[in-house]
Design a protein around this motif. Sequence first.
Motif, short mmCIF file in Angstrom:
data_model
loop_
_atom_site.label_atom_id
_atom_site.label_comp_id
_atom_site.label_asym_id
_atom_site.label_seq_id
_atom_site.Cartn_x
_atom_site.Cartn_y
_atom_site.Cartn_z
N LYS A 131 0.84 -1.20 0.00
CA LYS A 131 0.00 0.00 0.00
C LYS A 131 0.88 1.25 0.00
CE LYS A 131 -3.06 -3.16 0.37
NZ LYS A 131 -3.12 -4.50 0.70
N PHE A 132 1.93 1.23 0.82
CA PHE A 132 2.84 2.38 0.87
C PHE A 132 3.52 2.57 -0.49
CE2 PHE A 132 2.89 0.96 5.45
CZ PHE A 132 2.08 1.99 5.90
N SER A 133 3.85 1.45 -1.11
CA SER A 133 4.49 1.51 -2.42
C SER A 133 3.54 2.07 -3.48
CB SER A 133 4.93 0.08 -2.78
OG SER A 133 5.23 -0.02 -4.12
N THR A 134 2.28 1.63 -3.42
CA THR A 134 1.27 2.10 -4.39
C THR A 134 1.07 3.61 -4.28
OG1 THR A 134 0.15 -0.02 -4.25
CG2 THR A 134 -1.14 1.80 -5.10
N VAL A 135 0.98 4.07 -3.02
CA VAL A 135 0.76 5.50 -2.78
C VAL A 135 1.93 6.31 -3.35
CG1 VAL A 135 0.84 7.19 -0.90
CG2 VAL A 135 -0.70 5.24 -0.76
N MET A 136 3.15 5.85 -3.12
CA MET A 136 4.33 6.58 -3.61
C MET A 136 4.40 6.50 -5.14
SD MET A 136 7.07 5.61 -0.66
CE MET A 136 8.41 6.64 -1.22
N TYR A 137 3.98 5.37 -5.70
CA TYR A 137 3.98 5.22 -7.16
C TYR A 137 2.99 6.21 -7.78
CZ TYR A 137 2.42 3.14 -11.59
OH TYR A 137 2.04 2.95 -12.89
N LEU A 138 1.81 6.33 -7.16
CA LEU A 138 0.78 7.18 -7.75
C LEU A 138 1.05 8.67 -7.53
CD1 LEU A 138 -2.42 5.12 -6.79
CD2 LEU A 138 -1.51 5.44 -9.10
N LEU A 139 1.55 9.01 -6.33
CA LEU A 139 1.58 10.43 -5.97
C LEU A 139 2.92 10.96 -5.47
CD1 LEU A 139 -1.94 10.62 -4.31
CD2 LEU A 139 -1.32 11.45 -6.57
N GLY A 140 3.93 10.14 -5.42
CA GLY A 140 5.26 10.65 -5.08
C GLY A 140 5.62 10.55 -3.60
N ASP A 141 6.75 11.18 -3.26
CA ASP A 141 7.35 11.02 -1.93
C ASP A 141 6.46 11.53 -0.80
OD1 ASP A 141 9.50 9.91 -3.05
OD2 ASP A 141 10.79 11.68 -2.90
N VAL A 142 6.70 10.96 0.38
CA VAL A 142 5.91 11.32 1.56
C VAL A 142 6.79 12.08 2.55
CG1 VAL A 142 4.78 10.26 3.57
CG2 VAL A 142 4.26 9.46 1.27
N GLU A 143 6.18 13.11 3.16
CA GLU A 143 6.95 13.93 4.11
C GLU A 143 6.78 13.44 5.54
OE1 GLU A 143 6.08 18.09 3.55
OE2 GLU A 143 6.34 18.46 5.70
N LYS A 144 5.51 13.19 5.94
CA LYS A 144 5.27 12.78 7.34
C LYS A 144 4.05 11.88 7.44
CE LYS A 144 2.68 16.99 8.38
NZ LYS A 144 2.45 18.08 9.32
N VAL A 145 4.01 11.10 8.54
CA VAL A 145 2.95 10.11 8.70
C VAL A 145 2.49 10.07 10.16
CG1 VAL A 145 4.67 8.26 8.97
CG2 VAL A 145 2.38 7.64 8.31
N THR A 146 1.20 9.81 10.33
CA THR A 146 0.60 9.62 11.66
C THR A 146 -0.26 8.36 11.62
OG1 THR A 146 0.42 11.99 12.03
CG2 THR A 146 -1.00 10.61 13.36
N ALA A 147 -0.14 7.51 12.62
CA ALA A 147 -0.91 6.25 12.55
C ALA A 147 -1.48 5.84 13.89
CB ALA A 147 -0.01 5.14 12.01
N TRP A 148 -2.67 5.24 13.85
CA TRP A 148 -3.19 4.46 14.98
C TRP A 148 -3.19 3.01 14.51
CZ3 TRP A 148 -7.47 8.31 14.20
CH2 TRP A 148 -7.36 9.39 15.08
N ILE A 149 -2.55 2.14 15.25
CA ILE A 149 -2.55 0.72 14.89
C ILE A 149 -2.98 -0.08 16.11
CG2 ILE A 149 -1.20 -1.22 13.99
CD1 ILE A 149 0.75 0.85 12.77
N ASP A 150 -4.15 -0.66 16.01
CA ASP A 150 -4.70 -1.44 17.13
C ASP A 150 -4.22 -2.89 17.03
OD1 ASP A 150 -6.24 -2.11 19.32
OD2 ASP A 150 -8.02 -1.04 18.61
N LYS A 151 -4.56 -3.70 18.02
CA LYS A 151 -4.16 -5.11 18.01
C LYS A 151 -5.41 -5.98 18.08
CE LYS A 151 0.00 -4.94 20.90
NZ LYS A 151 0.42 -5.33 22.25
N THR A 152 -5.41 -7.05 17.31
CA THR A 152 -6.50 -8.03 17.42
C THR A 152 -5.87 -9.40 17.67
OG1 THR A 152 -7.84 -6.74 15.90
CG2 THR A 152 -8.49 -9.03 16.20
N PRO A 153 -6.26 -10.08 18.77
CA PRO A 153 -5.64 -11.38 19.04
C PRO A 153 -5.99 -12.42 17.98
CG PRO A 153 -7.32 -10.84 20.70
CD PRO A 153 -7.26 -9.69 19.75
N VAL A 154 -4.97 -13.19 17.59
CA VAL A 154 -5.17 -14.29 16.65
C VAL A 154 -5.27 -15.58 17.46
CG1 VAL A 154 -4.16 -15.53 14.69
CG2 VAL A 154 -3.81 -13.07 14.91
N ILE A 155 -4.26 -15.80 18.31
CA ILE A 155 -4.31 -16.82 19.35
C ILE A 155 -3.78 -16.10 20.61
CG2 ILE A 155 -4.09 -18.98 18.00
CD1 ILE A 155 -1.07 -18.75 18.35
N PRO A 156 -3.95 -16.67 21.79
CA PRO A 156 -3.51 -15.92 22.97
C PRO A 156 -2.04 -15.48 22.85
CG PRO A 156 -4.79 -17.83 23.62
CD PRO A 156 -4.61 -17.94 22.13
#
Length: 399
Positions: free
Chosen positions: A214-239
């Motif tokens: 996804k990051f590669s696609t975004v850069m391919y379509l629209l060019g370099d990125v300056e800054k990023v902000t993310a929320w990344i939650d967790k979902t258990p797969v097994i304990p």
Amino acid sequence: MDKMKFVLIGCGRIATLHVAGYKDNPDAELWGVCDTNASTAKKFAQEHGIPKIYKDFDEVLADKEVTAVELLLPHHLHCEYTVKACKAGKHVSVQKPMALNLAECDEMIKAARENKVLLKVFENFVFYPPYRFAKKLLDDGEIGAPVGIRLKMNNASLASRNIPIVGNMPKKGDPETEGVKETGWEVDPKSWLWRLNSTLSGGGPTVFDDGYHKFSTVMYLLGDVEKVTAWIDKTPVIPGVYNDSPAVIMWKHRDKKLYGVWDIMSSDDMYVQSKYYTCDERVEITGSRGVIWITRCTATMLPDVAPVFMYRDGKTTEFWDMKSDWADSFEASTRDFVDAIKNDREPVLSGQQGREVLKFALAAVDSARLCTEVYLDSYEDKPLPKKRGFIGNLLHGRS
Ligand SMILES: NC(=O)c1ccc[n+]([C@@H]2O[C@H](COP(=O)([O-])OP(=O)(O)OC[C@H]3O[C@@H](n4cnc5c(N)ncnc54)[C@H](O)[C@@H]3O)[C@@H](O)[C@H]2O)c1
């Protein structure tokens, strides 16, 4: 002239899509395979009519007939195997993500440069025909100047054959879901073992691993990125083992008022039709004059909608006349590798481009960890953990 000889290292899930690019290729042949699991290599070679099976990687490297290797391996092996192959004078294509961190990318780039071989990071999404078509529309100014991009991902598990735990099966007696056919391709649970161990994979399976596309696609379509902000939650797969989703990631492109957002949601009770992973992607690019939508990639939730359509000046235009199977992107990427070697040119992605994409992914993960925005120019690499953990040692016979 003899055809160039290529060898696949790793005959796991994704290897099946690395065969088509050699079919009827006037310049190259898929000459051999190698896998630590000898029966996997033998079965794969038989199924695809590949003449040679190597017992190990060293045997491949010692074979003077071999022009190039494609590394289709767990991520912690990408750097080590790339450097070894470069030193043996073989051209290298390494599957995404390029490596575990930027220091490894630098080693790989240096090894390729010093040994005068080509290094390609095999990121197939940038070869997906609808993305290529959308890029042409953008470059031709069809929607004016781009001002924003949205990526949407629906991960679904109802009747999926590729979810790490037993897929969500249709509920008995539920008229809404009973009779729903299995969807997606089957993934060996061993393929998930190393993926869910971040020491071996470098990060979570969704944002870090799949996110590389996804990051590669975004850069391919629209060019370099300056800054990023993310929320990344967790979902258990097994304990004790987690998937890095749901997540929302936002970024700003360099030197432009051009913003992007990628949101990833998992819907346990949703059915996504797919020949591959049950993960559906859609993209919406807004310009100063119109909007472009790309409606599929890995999966096809919206088969009746055109792969690409555009809104401009009060009218919509549908674009159907293009290949749009996910596998087409693999075939085109393989052909890029062969052509780049033949014509002594940079491949897509080059080592340097692959490193920039990895930096975007790592900065997003860091942003979520630190709860702050991260400027890519000031992103600092993290040393790798020395321990591989129980699963790592088990898979690699190390104590
Ligand atoms: N482009 C895409 O969309 C896409 C999709 C899936 C996977 N991938 C990437 O492809 C790579 C492989 O993923 P996969 O899903 O096929 O994994 P997998 O676990 O299904 O297959 C890996 C194979 O490598 C073999 N192997 C492990 N160590 C080896 C060694 N030292 N020498 C030789 N063989 C060895 C294993 O026995 C296994 O058969 C990863 O980098 C992954 O991120 C890319």
